[in-house]
Design an enzyme around this catalytic site. Structure first.
Site: not given
Ligand code: GRF
Length: 213
Positions: A170, A105, A87
């Site tokens: 990430e 991101h 959101r």
């Molecule tokens: C991740 O790639 C995050 O960077 C992006 O959406 C995805 C979410 O994955 N904003 P999760 O819900 O953390 O598995």
């Protein structure tokens, strides 16, 4: 110990990486804007409080954000981690928590803000793609950068293959950022530049800044 709340919308793999890494923050709650978010059950299984603030139940972004703020404030967090939270937050909400909202991101910002980052990186022909942890400001996907990780874009890559390579990073850098915050090592140099005290840049330069080996 500093406290934190995690906001999710879906499976919550970044939330899991944050919690499992035990970065030295007290994760008091996980809040989702979608009742069906898979990550909620996982958080409950870890004994973390969960709340749902369903955006569909509110007539405007402002009304949703006001209720979200009430839910967040009940846990008095020092930090808010957006982890796949889909959101757009209003400036009013963001200004309530200055230098306290983090986002992950899936691109090397300021390249590819917004959605569909992996396909856009492939289509643009970039050779390096990656992920960024940044502080959230009212400018979408443009806040001060805390840490980034780069991965190669390989010949023949699909968006799915590239996304998986980025997601692994990430899961590495979001807990790292949380650890730095817990250790009180994150410093602002002016409004836009963030530095991490005591972090080096030795090694393969895939992640900067990084802890010395
Ligand atoms: C991740 O790639 C995050 O960077 C992006 O959406 C995805 C979410 O994955 N904003 P999760 O819900 O953390 O598995």
């Amino acid at each position: 110990m500093k406290t934190a709340v995690i906001l999710i919308s879906g499976r919550g793999s970044n939330m899991q990486a944050l919690v499992d890494a035990r970065p030295g923050l007290d994760f008091r709650a996980v809040i989702s804007n979608r009742p069906a978010a898979g990550g909620l059950a996982w958080a409950q299984s870890r004994g973390i409080a969960t709340r749902v603030v369903d955006h569909k139940a509110f007539p405007s972004r402002e009304a949703f954000d006001a209720e979200l703020a009430r839910a967040v404030d009940a846990f008095s967090p020092d930090y808010l981690f957006l982890a796949g939270f889909m959101r757009i937050l209003t400036p009013g909400f963001i200004d309530r928590y200055p230098r306290a909202i983090l986002n992950i991101h899936p691109s090397l910002l300021p390249c590819f803000p917004g959605l569909d980052t992996h396909q856009r990186a492939i289509d643009a022909g970039v050779k390096l793609h990656g992920a960024t942890v940044h502080f959230v400001t009212p400018a979408l996907d443009h806040g001060p950068i805390l840490v980034q990780a780069a991965v190669p874009v390989l010949p023949g890559d699909t968006a799915e293959a590239l996304a998986a390579r980025v997601l692994a990073q990430e899961h590495r850098i979001y807990p790292q950022a949380a650890r730095w915050l817990a250790e009180g090592r994150v410093e602002f140099r002016g409004a836009d530049v963030v530095q991490v005290r005591g972090s080096g840049v030795e090694g393969d330069w895939a992640i900067s800044p990084r802890d010395p080996p």
